[in-house]
Design an enzyme around this catalytic site. Structure first.
Site: not given
Ligand code: WQD
Length: 339
Positions: A124, A149, A153
């Site tokens: 990741s 998490y 990785k």
């Molecule tokens: C993306 C953006 C939030 C929800 C994920 C996986 C992690 C890894 C990387 C695989 C952020 C914003 C989110 C909401 C929001 N993948 N958001 N409102 O945090 O980049 O991590 O990708 O390994 O396992 O979790 O992804 O989709 O949670 O957030 O504003 O209700 O969307 O702040 O900027 P993230 P995410």
């Protein structure tokens, strides 16, 4: 090649099973359905139009894993099986260390014992933490992960590297994913978040479906063009195809090698751009509000994916519009199914 897909009933795993069959391979699933649903197997069967062998087992059980690999004459393994909820990992770190690291150790021990050489590991972009400069390349130094998490990785990548350094004749590729989104265009398989989605796109589609009242945008005061975070959102089918390219590359590689590839689109989009694009391509208005930051969020990250295209010959084919259309089509299908 006969390929064992651990966690093959999961979001990325199931899409990879489809692409493995499309490329003429024979995938076999092992999944304990702790974090996935058996209904996925029905969707898979409809897409690939033939039965898919699945063992409802835990790949932490090294004995069982060995028996399955022996019985099925497995030639390669794609290891997805892991928990991936960042927030949950902070509350329950031991569950994450035990499962994510334990299952990787189990896979490696069986491969060494049975002489299975080809391994593709699901890593990741979280290993980069908040990078000092973007886009990140595979040589960008990893940073202490913001969550247990992410740490699993990083630790697993070190275990893979040390296993090779010890001289084991394995051939290993770790794929560092960015943000997988979307669903198979058939809407027969897709993301199945359990409970309230932590990730952005499933929360968007559930808000559009009326399951969630409103999308909260976590932070609008970041140092980005519109103040919201930047991420690299990649269609899950493109990501799945990268695993096929990786397992095929391993076939031509020397023994005792370990390599890492970024798998993203190579471009970054802000959270607000995702929302606006979702509204535009699906012709709807989304109920959202700009709210406070979420602890642990990285401000901006997206990947340099040159290496994957040069060495693996893999290229992104889908657009952001494709991803957000496919995500919405899948959500509407789920709504119909769940009534
Ligand atoms: C993306 C953006 C939030 C929800 C994920 C996986 C992690 C890894 C990387 C695989 C952020 C914003 C989110 C909401 C929001 N993948 N958001 N409102 O945090 O980049 O991590 O990708 O390994 O396992 O979790 O992804 O989709 O949670 O957030 O504003 O209700 O969307 O702040 O900027 P993230 P995410």
């Amino acid at each position: 090649m006969k390929i064992l897909v651990t966690g093959g009933a999961g979001f990325i795993g199931s899409h990879t099973v489809v692409e493995l069959v499309n490329a003429g391979h024979e995938p076999i699933i092992i999944d304990n359905f702790n974090n996935s649903e058996k209904s996925v197997l029905k969707g898979l069967r409809k897409i690939i139009k033939k039965p898919i062998k699945c063992y409802d087992k835990d790949c932490n059980d090294t004995k069982i894993l060995e028996q399955i690999c022996q019985k099925e004459n497995i030639e390669g393994i794609i290891h997805f099986a892991a928990y991936k909820a960042v927030g949950e990992s902070v509350e329950n770190p031991l569950k994450y260390y035990e499962n994510n690291i334990g299952s990787t150790l189990s896979v490696l021990k069986v491969m060494i014992k049975l002489g299975i050489k080809n391994l593709v590991f699901s890593s990741s972009c979280t290993v980069y933490g908040q990078p000092d400069q973007i886009p990140v390349t595979e040589d960008t130094p990893r940073k202490p992960a913001a969550s247990p998490y992410g740490n699993t990785k990083t630790i697993c990548e070190d275990i893979l590297r040390d296993t090779i350094t010890a001289g084991n004749p394995l051939k290993i590729i770790a794929l560092r994913y960015f943000n997988p989104i979307g669903a198979h265009p058939s809407a027969l398989i897709g993301e199945l978040p359990s409970g309230v989605p932590g990730n952005l796109v499933p929360f968007i589609t559930q808000t559009a479906a009326g399951i969630r009242q409103k999308l909260m945008v976590f932070g609008s005061d970041y140092n980005t063009p519109d103040g919201t975070n930047i991420r690299d959102f990649i269609h899950v089918v493109d990501l799945a195809k990268a695993h096929v390219s990786a397992i095929q590359l391993l076939d031509s590689k020397q023994d005792n090698t370990y390599d890492v590839f970024n798998i993203g689109t190579g471009t970054g989009n802000t959270v607000l751009e995702i929302i606006k694009t979702f509204e535009k391509v699906n012709k709807l208005k989304l109920n959202y509000e700009l709210g406070p930051r979420r602890a642990g969020d990285v401000e901006k990250i997206y990947g340099d994916v040159e290496k994957a295209s040069k060495i693996m010959g893999w290229k992104v084919e889908k657009t952001l519009a494709d991803s957000l259309k496919d995500a919405w089509r899948w959500e509407k299908k789920l709504m119909k199914k769940n009534g």
